[in-house]
Design a protein around this motif. Structure first.
Motif, mmCIF file in Angstrom:
data_model
loop_
_atom_site.group_PDB
_atom_site.id
_atom_site.type_symbol
_atom_site.label_atom_id
_atom_site.label_comp_id
_atom_site.label_asym_id
_atom_site.label_seq_id
_atom_site.Cartn_x
_atom_site.Cartn_y
_atom_site.Cartn_z
ATOM 1 N N LEU A 33 0.827 -1.202 0.000
ATOM 2 C CA LEU A 33 0.000 0.000 0.000
ATOM 3 C C LEU A 33 0.860 1.250 0.000
ATOM 4 O O LEU A 33 0.651 2.176 -0.794
ATOM 5 N N LEU A 34 1.867 1.288 0.886
ATOM 6 C CA LEU A 34 2.727 2.465 0.996
ATOM 7 C C LEU A 34 3.578 2.660 -0.259
ATOM 8 O O LEU A 34 3.943 3.789 -0.601
ATOM 9 N N ALA A 35 3.903 1.558 -0.939
ATOM 10 C CA ALA A 35 4.693 1.639 -2.173
ATOM 11 C C ALA A 35 3.856 2.085 -3.364
ATOM 12 O O ALA A 35 4.394 2.233 -4.472
ATOM 13 N N GLY A 36 2.567 2.283 -3.154
ATOM 14 C CA GLY A 36 1.698 2.671 -4.260
ATOM 15 C C GLY A 36 1.472 1.558 -5.248
ATOM 16 O O GLY A 36 1.231 1.807 -6.435
ATOM 17 N N ALA A 246 9.850 -4.637 -12.503
ATOM 18 C CA ALA A 246 10.049 -5.338 -11.235
ATOM 19 C C ALA A 246 11.070 -4.612 -10.364
ATOM 20 O O ALA A 246 10.906 -4.518 -9.141
ATOM 21 N N LEU A 247 12.137 -4.091 -10.975
ATOM 22 C CA LEU A 247 13.159 -3.392 -10.203
ATOM 23 C C LEU A 247 12.634 -2.062 -9.672
ATOM 24 O O LEU A 247 12.968 -1.652 -8.552
ATOM 25 N N LEU A 248 11.814 -1.387 -10.454
ATOM 26 C CA LEU A 248 11.191 -0.160 -9.958
ATOM 27 C C LEU A 248 10.313 -0.450 -8.743
ATOM 28 O O LEU A 248 10.320 0.294 -7.748
ATOM 29 N N GLN A 251 12.409 -1.255 -5.666
ATOM 30 C CA GLN A 251 12.869 -0.029 -5.033
ATOM 31 C C GLN A 251 11.750 0.634 -4.233
ATOM 32 O O GLN A 251 11.961 1.089 -3.102
ATOM 33 N N ALA A 252 10.539 0.682 -4.800
ATOM 34 C CA ALA A 252 9.409 1.296 -4.095
ATOM 35 C C ALA A 252 9.082 0.536 -2.815
ATOM 36 O O ALA A 252 8.814 1.150 -1.767
ATOM 37 N N VAL A 271 16.003 -3.909 0.952
ATOM 38 C CA VAL A 271 15.832 -4.569 -0.351
ATOM 39 C C VAL A 271 15.726 -6.074 -0.154
ATOM 40 O O VAL A 271 14.866 -6.742 -0.743
ATOM 41 N N ARG A 272 16.583 -6.640 0.672
ATOM 42 C CA ARG A 272 16.598 -8.080 0.899
ATOM 43 C C ARG A 272 15.312 -8.549 1.588
ATOM 44 O O ARG A 272 14.810 -9.644 1.308
ATOM 45 N N THR A 273 14.758 -7.706 2.461
ATOM 46 C CA THR A 273 13.532 -8.069 3.175
ATOM 47 C C THR A 273 12.351 -8.246 2.239
ATOM 48 O O THR A 273 11.536 -9.156 2.408
ATOM 49 N N VAL A 274 12.247 -7.386 1.223
ATOM 50 C CA VAL A 274 11.077 -7.406 0.342
ATOM 51 C C VAL A 274 11.326 -8.156 -0.957
ATOM 52 O O VAL A 274 10.408 -8.315 -1.763
ATOM 53 N N ALA A 275 12.559 -8.641 -1.177
ATOM 54 C CA ALA A 275 12.910 -9.211 -2.484
ATOM 55 C C ALA A 275 12.080 -10.429 -2.852
ATOM 56 O O ALA A 275 11.624 -10.558 -3.997
#
Length: 316
Positions: A33-36, A246-248, A251-252, A271-275
């Motif tokens: 949600l926060l990442a849009g 996917a990379l964008l 990052q979000a 990054v590793r947490t959400v990958a």
């Protein structure tokens, strides 16, 4: 944004109060949600996929729409249709359920690929084009879709382009015994959402998303994200790696994870947490190479790619 911790904790508390024993799923849903972005929830029937979507939607002020995906659903049933007005002698566009702040797509893979594709423009560009006219969607706009495993009867696989629009995918899994007992005690008498209002307004939700967009990402962390993407594209067990989109979105999501951790800069650990939830559902395995699960391959890539030094608050 001083109210960021209070608002995000209120949303988390609401989801955790309704969905027993799934704090990781709740945090990932809030991160998306926060990442849009948009969230795909995949698992067998009856484990709380739709309830998670409904709970997240109820916590946010604004409009909520639910679409029940079925084999006979048409694209215009989602986006809307132009109807001829005899009194004015012209066509008038009737918006579909996608014109809401939170759209719950229930069992999305029970509709055909043609119908699923009606969401592509909505999810990527926040708009609907009908009869040559473009209509902007509400802001914030989020699709929370549920799907059953493709092995189940009456399901269609999501096209690669559709999966790539989802920021993250999560699986609910069965709750543990204690959480299941709590669920029976607390929710056995009716809907756990009955009488519950939003915990933030739609304006608050929009400000949360805007705040996350301002989280700083250093050059080193960006290079790390690019290296992860390149590693998936050259992996011998993958037929299709991570796309630039996917990379964008990685990052979000890392920005959102940093904000939830109380920082205004991104660490490689974010990054590793959400990958895994962000990348795994986009990858296509090469079965001839004896590939394991996509989740395991993402973890393998994370272990192989060198992690840059963590930027500090001063030296970011």
């Amino acid at each position: 944004m001083e109210s960021f911790p209070q608002h995000t904790q209120a949303i988390l508390d609401r989801v955790n109060a309704v969905i027993d024993g799934k704090p990781e799923a709740a945090r990932t849903a809030l991160t998306v949600l926060l990442a849009g972005g948009h969230l795909l929830v995949e698992d067998v029937p009856g484990v709380g996929k739709t309830m998670l979507a409904r709970t997240l939607a109820s916590a946010i002020g604004g409009t909520v729409a639910r679409i029940q995906f079925t084999p006979d659903l048409l694209p215009t049933d989602i986006t809307g249709v132009s109807v001829y007005d005899q009194a004015r002698r012209e066509f008038e566009f009737k918006p579909g359920p996608v014109f809401a702040n939170v759209v719950i797509g229930d069992e999305i893979n029970r509709a055909s690929a043609k119908t699923q594709s009606a969401l592509l423009e909505c999810m990527a560009e926040g708009q609907v084009t009908a009869d040559g006219t473009t209509y902007r969607l509400a802001a914030p706009f989020m699709v929370v879709a549920t799907q059953n495993p493709v092995e189940m009867d009456g399901t269609f696989p999501l096209p690669e382009a559709q999966r790539d629009r989802f920021t993250a995918r999560i699986s609910m899994g069965y709750p543990d015994a204690a959480a299941e007992a709590t669920m029976l005690a607390d929710h056995g008498g009716g809907s756990p959402l009955a009488g519950l209002g939003p915990v933030v307004s739609v304006a608050d939700a929009a400000r949360l998303v805007e705040h996350v967009r301002g989280i700083h990402v250093s050059d080193a962390v960006r290079e790390y994200i690019v290296a992860l993407g390149a590693a998936t594209r050259s992996h011998p067990q993958l037929r299709l790696g991570a796309s630039p989109r996917a990379l964008l979105q990685l990052q979000a999501a890392a920005r959102a994870e940093a904000a939830l951790s109380g920082r205004d800069w991104v660490l490689p650990d974010d990054v590793r947490t959400v990958a895994v939830p962000v990348l795994a559902h986009r990858l296509i395995l090469d079965r001839r190479a004896g590939a394991s699960s996509a989740e395991e391959l993402v973890r393998s890539v994370l272990s192989d790619v060198r992690v840059p030094a963590e930027p500090s608050a001063r030296g970011r």
